[in-house]
Design a protein around this motif. Structure first.
Motif, PDB file in Angstrom:
ATOM      1  N   PRO A 286       0.675  -1.277  -0.018  1.00  0.00           N
ATOM      2  CA  PRO A 286       0.148   0.149   0.017  1.00  0.00           C
ATOM      3  C   PRO A 286       0.979   1.187  -0.026  1.00  0.00           C
ATOM      4  CG  PRO A 286      -0.897  -1.528   1.499  1.00  0.00           C
ATOM      5  CD  PRO A 286       0.389  -2.204   1.115  1.00  0.00           C
ATOM      6  N   GLN A 287       2.021   1.366   0.824  1.00  0.00           N
ATOM      7  CA  GLN A 287       3.121   2.378   0.608  1.00  0.00           C
ATOM      8  C   GLN A 287       3.444   2.841  -0.426  1.00  0.00           C
ATOM      9  OE1 GLN A 287       3.040  -0.408   2.435  1.00  0.00           O
ATOM     10  NE2 GLN A 287       3.116  -0.001   4.690  1.00  0.00           N
TER      11      GLN A 287
ATOM     12  N   LEU B 165      -0.587   5.739 -10.350  1.00  0.00           N
ATOM     13  CA  LEU B 165      -0.948   4.475 -10.642  1.00  0.00           C
ATOM     14  C   LEU B 165      -2.482   4.143 -10.722  1.00  0.00           C
ATOM     15  CD1 LEU B 165       0.016   1.557 -11.167  1.00  0.00           C
ATOM     16  CD2 LEU B 165       0.008   1.184  -8.574  1.00  0.00           C
ATOM     17  N   ILE B 166      -3.091   4.736  -9.742  1.00  0.00           N
ATOM     18  CA  ILE B 166      -4.575   4.607  -9.582  1.00  0.00           C
ATOM     19  C   ILE B 166      -5.267   5.320 -10.809  1.00  0.00           C
ATOM     20  CG2 ILE B 166      -6.703   5.240  -8.307  1.00  0.00           C
ATOM     21  CD1 ILE B 166      -4.965   5.019  -5.674  1.00  0.00           C
ATOM     22  N   GLY B 167      -4.553   6.431 -11.175  1.00  0.00           N
ATOM     23  CA  GLY B 167      -5.119   7.279 -12.238  1.00  0.00           C
ATOM     24  C   GLY B 167      -4.955   6.378 -13.679  1.00  0.00           C
ATOM     25  N   LEU B 168      -3.888   5.613 -13.667  1.00  0.00           N
ATOM     26  CA  LEU B 168      -3.670   4.808 -14.955  1.00  0.00           C
ATOM     27  C   LEU B 168      -4.689   3.727 -15.105  1.00  0.00           C
ATOM     28  CD1 LEU B 168       0.240   4.763 -15.256  1.00  0.00           C
ATOM     29  CD2 LEU B 168      -1.236   5.837 -16.753  1.00  0.00           C
ATOM     30  N   TYR B 169      -4.840   3.288 -13.664  1.00  0.00           N
ATOM     31  CA  TYR B 169      -5.992   2.108 -13.621  1.00  0.00           C
ATOM     32  C   TYR B 169      -7.319   2.414 -13.992  1.00  0.00           C
ATOM     33  CZ  TYR B 169      -9.267  -1.127 -11.460  1.00  0.00           C
ATOM     34  OH  TYR B 169     -10.074  -2.100 -11.199  1.00  0.00           O
TER      35      TYR B 169
ATOM     36  N   ALA C 123     -14.897   5.228  -5.750  1.00  0.00           N
ATOM     37  CA  ALA C 123     -15.362   5.184  -4.690  1.00  0.00           C
ATOM     38  C   ALA C 123     -14.751   4.118  -3.486  1.00  0.00           C
ATOM     39  CB  ALA C 123     -16.747   5.091  -4.628  1.00  0.00           C
ATOM     40  N   SER C 124     -14.761   2.890  -4.414  1.00  0.00           N
ATOM     41  CA  SER C 124     -14.226   1.596  -3.553  1.00  0.00           C
ATOM     42  C   SER C 124     -12.837   2.008  -3.133  1.00  0.00           C
ATOM     43  CB  SER C 124     -14.401   0.576  -4.466  1.00  0.00           C
ATOM     44  OG  SER C 124     -15.732   0.255  -4.652  1.00  0.00           O
ATOM     45  N   LEU C 125     -11.833   2.174  -4.062  1.00  0.00           N
ATOM     46  CA  LEU C 125     -10.434   2.429  -3.719  1.00  0.00           C
ATOM     47  C   LEU C 125     -10.266   3.846  -2.695  1.00  0.00           C
ATOM     48  CD1 LEU C 125      -9.095   2.131  -7.074  1.00  0.00           C
ATOM     49  CD2 LEU C 125      -8.956   0.455  -5.158  1.00  0.00           C
ATOM     50  N   HIS C 126     -11.201   4.795  -2.811  1.00  0.00           N
ATOM     51  CA  HIS C 126     -11.129   5.902  -1.847  1.00  0.00           C
ATOM     52  C   HIS C 126     -11.352   5.259  -0.407  1.00  0.00           C
ATOM     53  CE1 HIS C 126     -11.629   9.709  -0.036  1.00  0.00           C
ATOM     54  NE2 HIS C 126     -12.694   9.465   0.159  1.00  0.00           N
ATOM     55  N   SER C 127     -12.213   4.468  -0.135  1.00  0.00           N
ATOM     56  CA  SER C 127     -12.723   3.892   0.912  1.00  0.00           C
ATOM     57  C   SER C 127     -11.651   3.130   1.465  1.00  0.00           C
ATOM     58  CB  SER C 127     -14.085   3.245   0.869  1.00  0.00           C
ATOM     59  OG  SER C 127     -14.460   2.753   2.147  1.00  0.00           O
ATOM     60  N   PHE C 128     -11.218   2.320   0.747  1.00  0.00           N
ATOM     61  CA  PHE C 128      -9.952   1.425   1.181  1.00  0.00           C
ATOM     62  C   PHE C 128      -8.802   2.171   1.584  1.00  0.00           C
ATOM     63  CE2 PHE C 128      -6.398  -1.311  -0.333  1.00  0.00           C
ATOM     64  CZ  PHE C 128      -6.257  -2.094   0.687  1.00  0.00           C
ATOM     65  N   PHE C 129      -8.349   3.229   0.848  1.00  0.00           N
ATOM     66  CA  PHE C 129      -7.187   3.863   1.462  1.00  0.00           C
ATOM     67  C   PHE C 129      -7.566   4.742   2.536  1.00  0.00           C
ATOM     68  CE2 PHE C 129      -5.664   2.344  -2.873  1.00  0.00           C
ATOM     69  CZ  PHE C 129      -4.623   1.867  -2.742  1.00  0.00           C
TER      70      PHE C 129
ATOM     71  N   GLN D  71      -1.134   9.081   3.829  1.00  0.00           N
ATOM     72  CA  GLN D  71      -2.035   9.861   3.060  1.00  0.00           C
ATOM     73  C   GLN D  71      -2.852   8.801   1.878  1.00  0.00           C
ATOM     74  OE1 GLN D  71      -0.344  13.245   1.644  1.00  0.00           O
ATOM     75  NE2 GLN D  71       0.866  12.199   0.069  1.00  0.00           N
ATOM     76  N   ASP D  72      -4.122   9.375   1.682  1.00  0.00           N
ATOM     77  CA  ASP D  72      -5.009   8.527   0.733  1.00  0.00           C
ATOM     78  C   ASP D  72      -4.657   9.087  -0.732  1.00  0.00           C
ATOM     79  OD1 ASP D  72      -6.590   7.733  -0.917  1.00  0.00           O
ATOM     80  OD2 ASP D  72      -8.464   8.900  -0.091  1.00  0.00           O
ATOM     81  N   PRO D  73      -3.987   8.145  -1.663  1.00  0.00           N
ATOM     82  CA  PRO D  73      -3.542   8.440  -2.927  1.00  0.00           C
ATOM     83  C   PRO D  73      -4.546   8.803  -3.735  1.00  0.00           C
ATOM     84  CG  PRO D  73      -3.382   5.961  -2.470  1.00  0.00           C
ATOM     85  CD  PRO D  73      -3.612   6.666  -1.156  1.00  0.00           C
ATOM     86  N   THR D  74      -5.805   8.553  -3.385  1.00  0.00           N
ATOM     87  CA  THR D  74      -7.235   8.859  -4.280  1.00  0.00           C
ATOM     88  C   THR D  74      -7.850  10.261  -3.887  1.00  0.00           C
ATOM     89  OG1 THR D  74      -8.836   8.062  -2.664  1.00  0.00           O
ATOM     90  CG2 THR D  74      -7.851   6.414  -4.101  1.00  0.00           C
ATOM     91  N   GLN D  75      -7.040  10.757  -3.063  1.00  0.00           N
ATOM     92  CA  GLN D  75      -7.798  12.119  -2.590  1.00  0.00           C
ATOM     93  C   GLN D  75      -7.956  13.450  -3.681  1.00  0.00           C
ATOM     94  OE1 GLN D  75      -5.842  13.296   1.138  1.00  0.00           O
ATOM     95  NE2 GLN D  75      -7.801  14.456   2.095  1.00  0.00           N
ATOM     96  N   LEU D  76      -6.901  13.472  -4.389  1.00  0.00           N
ATOM     97  CA  LEU D  76      -6.906  14.516  -5.442  1.00  0.00           C
ATOM     98  C   LEU D  76      -7.445  13.852  -6.648  1.00  0.00           C
ATOM     99  CD1 LEU D  76      -3.638  16.368  -4.194  1.00  0.00           C
ATOM    100  CD2 LEU D  76      -5.971  16.943  -3.639  1.00  0.00           C
TER     101      LEU D  76
END
Length: 294
Positions: free
Chosen positions: A45-46, A52-56, A75-81, A92-97
């Protein structure tokens, strides 16, 4: 990352108390991303980055996934992170921005006027339940009320002489709605000839009763409208909301203004009613494009 996912699933189950199907959806979205990350040698996770998430998410769009699917994955990834941040696994949450994709707002599905005629003619009004069912269907199409509002009607909410009804809406507010002459006649026949035969408790105020003499439920109505859709041989999916959608679109097709339809439907915002305007427009475009005499 499987141990983190297991911990998160336990959290959703025991703390959030989500339904099994919802938990399965979250887990499937996260597992799909984890597989994508592993293929790129990212297994902690670190090490997950916003890039990477954006590419996914971009890969999902390239696969032709619907915007609603991409939105759910986000939404699922945001909740998980966010969960991993709370557990101090990551700082910090990598989906935040990340930009959140907008869900597609599809026009509501409605029946044609001919299909509505077939549906409303399907009940056998010579029988007790048939007369009740026809009264419900006619009233629903005549007023555009929600099924929950239809089921909550009491006998005192209907004025057949003046041809209007009092409808309760969310928040305890009420609105007065006109009803058609046909609907009034069908409800009148049901009240005069059928309801007393169904009623067991003299104190029961519900307008529409089931075989037990109690208020008919939404689930009961679902079965009823599905049955008549099959009897009418309508090749379209019919839900309890179908007649409400049809009511709105048919009014607009016949020249009603959007503001009036908004008031009839009980929408607080005109933008909510606007989805029917777009449905009307798309139907006209299809007609103009395909009808030989258009």
């Amino acid at each position: 990352m499987n141990s983190y996912i297991d911990n998160y699933v336990t959290y959703l189950d025991e703390v959030k108390q989500l339904t099994p199907s919802t938990i399965d959806s979250y887990e499937a979205d996260i597992q799909s991303f984890v597989q994508y990350a592993a293929e790129r040698q990212v297994d902690k996770p670190q090490d997950v980055s916003r890039t990477l998430i954006g590419l996914y998410l971009a890969s999902l769009r390239q696969q032709g996934k619907a915007a609603s699917t991409v939105l759910r994955a986000t939404a699922s990834l945001h909740s998980f992170f966010q969960h991993l941040v709370r557990q101090t696994v990551i700082p910090q949450d990598p989906t935040q921005l990340l930009d959140r994709p907008k869900a597609e707002r599809k026009p509501p599905q409605a029946l044609t006027v001919e299909q509505v005629d077939k549906l409303l003619s399907a009940p056998d009004a010579a029988t007790g339940h048939g007369a009740r069912d026809k009264a419900m269907l006619e009233l629903l199409y005549a007023s555009g009320i929600k099924v929950s509002e239809l089921m909550s009607l009491n006998v005192g909410d209907i004025d057949l002489g003046m041809r209007f009804m009092r409808c309760s809406v969310d928040g305890g507010k009420e609105r007065i709605l006109p009803i058609s002459q046909t609907a009034a006649q069908c409800v009148g026949y049901y009240l005069d000839e059928i309801r007393d035969k169904l009623q067991k408790d003299p104190a029961e105020k519900a307008l529409f009763l089931n075989s037990l003499g109690t208020r008919l439920t939404r689930q009961g109505f679902w079965k009823i409208i599905k049955k008549y859709g099959q009897l009418a041989e309508i090749d379209a999916q019919i839900t309890p909301h179908t007649l409400r959608h049809s009511f709105a679109i048919h009014l607009l097709e016949n020249g009603a203004d959007l503001r009036s339809v908004q008031e009839l439907l009980g929408h607080s915002a005109l933008s909510t009613t606007g989805v029917y305007q777009s449905a009307k427009r798309s139907m006209k475009e299809v007609y103009d494009h395909y009808h030989p005499r258009s």
